[in-house]
Design an enzyme around this catalytic site. Structure first.
Site, PDB file in Angstrom:
ATOM      1  N   VAL A 157      31.718  26.801  24.396  1.00 60.01           N
ATOM      2  CA  VAL A 157      30.407  26.646  25.019  1.00 60.01           C
ATOM      3  C   VAL A 157      29.815  26.920  26.082  1.00 60.01           C
ATOM      4  O   VAL A 157      29.452  27.733  27.029  1.00 60.01           O
ATOM      5  CB  VAL A 157      30.115  24.907  25.504  1.00 60.01           C
ATOM      6  CG1 VAL A 157      28.836  24.706  25.440  1.00 60.01           C
ATOM      7  CG2 VAL A 157      30.516  24.280  24.133  1.00 60.01           C
ATOM      8  N   GLY A 211      26.896  41.935  18.974  1.00 51.43           N
ATOM      9  CA  GLY A 211      28.704  41.336  19.667  1.00 51.43           C
ATOM     10  C   GLY A 211      27.810  39.849  19.726  1.00 51.43           C
ATOM     11  O   GLY A 211      28.960  39.161  19.899  1.00 51.43           O
ATOM     12  N   GLU A 214      28.500  35.074  15.311  1.00 56.48           N
ATOM     13  CA  GLU A 214      29.652  34.537  13.995  1.00 56.48           C
ATOM     14  C   GLU A 214      30.202  35.184  13.527  1.00 56.48           C
ATOM     15  O   GLU A 214      29.591  36.267  12.936  1.00 56.48           O
ATOM     16  CB  GLU A 214      30.001  33.380  14.212  1.00 56.48           C
ATOM     17  CG  GLU A 214      29.203  32.323  14.607  1.00 56.48           C
ATOM     18  CD  GLU A 214      30.521  32.518  16.111  1.00 56.48           C
ATOM     19  OE1 GLU A 214      31.171  31.940  15.870  1.00 56.48           O
ATOM     20  OE2 GLU A 214      30.157  32.555  17.206  1.00 56.48           O
ATOM     21  N   ASP A 225      26.879  26.575  14.037  1.00 57.88           N
ATOM     22  CA  ASP A 225      27.761  26.914  15.725  1.00 57.88           C
ATOM     23  C   ASP A 225      26.936  25.915  16.724  1.00 57.88           C
ATOM     24  O   ASP A 225      28.117  25.422  17.445  1.00 57.88           O
ATOM     25  CB  ASP A 225      27.425  27.985  16.021  1.00 57.88           C
ATOM     26  CG  ASP A 225      27.494  28.643  17.255  1.00 57.88           C
ATOM     27  OD1 ASP A 225      29.098  28.985  16.894  1.00 57.88           O
ATOM     28  OD2 ASP A 225      27.453  28.694  17.965  1.00 57.88           O
ATOM     29  N   LYS A 229      29.125  22.741  19.295  1.00 59.13           N
ATOM     30  CA  LYS A 229      29.170  22.384  19.848  1.00 59.13           C
ATOM     31  C   LYS A 229      29.315  21.589  20.522  1.00 59.13           C
ATOM     32  O   LYS A 229      29.348  20.991  21.357  1.00 59.13           O
ATOM     33  CB  LYS A 229      28.113  23.648  20.704  1.00 59.13           C
ATOM     34  CG  LYS A 229      29.263  25.359  20.507  1.00 59.13           C
ATOM     35  CD  LYS A 229      28.143  26.535  20.919  1.00 59.13           C
ATOM     36  CE  LYS A 229      28.426  27.849  20.946  1.00 59.13           C
ATOM     37  NZ  LYS A 229      27.661  28.915  21.079  1.00 59.13           N
TER      38      LYS A 229
END
Ligand code: HSE
Length: 348
Positions: A157, A211, A214, A225, A229
């Site tokens: 996270v 970057g 995912e 995502d 989290k």
């Protein structure tokens, strides 16, 4: 008895794995001086980038040179190439397994098997892989405790921004009743760029190039995502036991440039907000695009920066703001956990 030199086995050599090794290349001597942290990277296993193992330690400068030049490490001179991820989980030459394969929110694999196997074999584990922590934290924690090793996962996270260790360690003893914030770097970056006039598609491509996204970016833009989290926050930090299907989830794919512009005219910004609330009826979690007034500090969290506010009994609200994604940023999460193992298990 702590080893004199920590021997690290790295599973996964994508954005995060490379970010971590780059930090070790740049900071290795400072880490030795400052923390007495001696290390060797003895193996790297990645089905695409290549695998190599040398119990004497790999030349990590060479590893980075190769990946920069060829995109893989298949031509690393020396070492054994016939090893795989499970070999690193079982090898007597590995003390810490760093597991940074892509997240699978449905099965947790292959990370879940790697982490189980490494813990069973008495290795400390550091991971940024969200699937296994969301799906199997109680089991993995019990296994780590039984084996007397540490399982650490700051990177799951807010990447290297300390959200997990903040809540578990610095805020130990408080009760957290509500957590609210922005927990996905890719979508916050896309929404920021859309406000600047960039199309959704171009902004997503840029987030991938940097970057942030995912391996499958639909996980970001559809809210999976952020939802995974929210599950980790609920179960690991707030004592819940929810699954991803319990999270009310909506991503940003339906947000148009027009919506972004209109929100601005109304003195607001659209943000993908994650919220986990603990009430009398248990824990409720949601991830949704919301119009946030510019007077709310969350409205001014831009780009791949994320933010989380923890509502606590002893301190009231505690807020942390910082990068939520990125190669070096998540590499830092791995580093802080490896250094914590050095501190706690290394007798320092
Ligand atoms: N894809 C994730 C994000 C990476 O954009 O936030 C960090 O978990």
């Amino acid at each position: 008895m702590a080893p004199r030199v920590w021997r690290i086995g790295l599973i996964g050599f994508g954005n995060v794995g490379q970010g971590f090794i780059r930090i070790l290349v740049n900071k290795g001597s400072k880490l030795r001086e400052r923390y007495g942290f001696e290390f060797k990277v003895v193996g790297i296993a990645d089905p695409i980038k290549g695998s190599v193992f040398d119990p004497e330690g790999l030349d990590i400068v060479k590893v980075i040179e190769l990946v920069d030049k060829y995109g893989n490490i298949k031509d690393y001179p020396g070492g054994r190439k016939d090893i795989d991820s499970l070999y690193l989980c079982r090898s007597d030459s590995v003390d810490i397994v760093v597991e940074v394969t892509p997240t699978n929110v449905k099965t947790g694999e292959p990370g879940l098997t790697h982490i189980r196997e490494a813990l069973k074999n008495g290795k400390h584990v550091v991971t940024s892989n969200k699937g296994p922590i969301a799906l199997a934290y109680p089991e993995l924690k019990a296994l780590a405790d039984e084996k007397g090793v540490l399982l650490r996962f700051e990177g799951v996270v807010l990447s290297g921004t300390p959200a997990i260790n903040l809540a578990l360690e610095a805020l130990a003893g408080t009760d957290i009743s509500r957590v609210r914030g922005i927990v996905n770097g890719t979508t916050n970056f896309i929404l920021t760029k859309m406000e600047e006039g960039m199309t959704y598609e171009d902004a997503l491509k840029e987030a991938q190039r940097l970057g942030y996204a995912e391996a499958d970016p639909t996980a970001d833009v559809e809210g999976w995502d952020a939802a995974v989290k929210a599950v980790i926050i609920a179960n690991v930090l707030m004592g819940g036991s929810i699954t991803i299907n319990d999270v009310e989830r909506e991503g940003i794919t339906k947000v148009t440039l027009d919506d972004v512009r209109k929100a601005k005219e109304e003195g607001c910004r659209i943000k993908l907000i994650a919220e986990v609330v603990k009430g009398d009826e248990g824990i409720k979690a949601s991830v949704k695009p919301r119009k946030v007034p510019l007077t709310d500090p969350l409205a001014n969290v831009m780009g791949a920066i994320n933010a989380l506010t923890f509502e606590t009994d002893h301190l009231g609200p505690v807020t942390i703001v910082g990068p939520g994604a990125g190669r070096v940023e998540t590499g830092q999460a791995i580093l802080t956990d490896v250094l914590a193992i050095h501190r706690y298990a290394g007798g320092r």
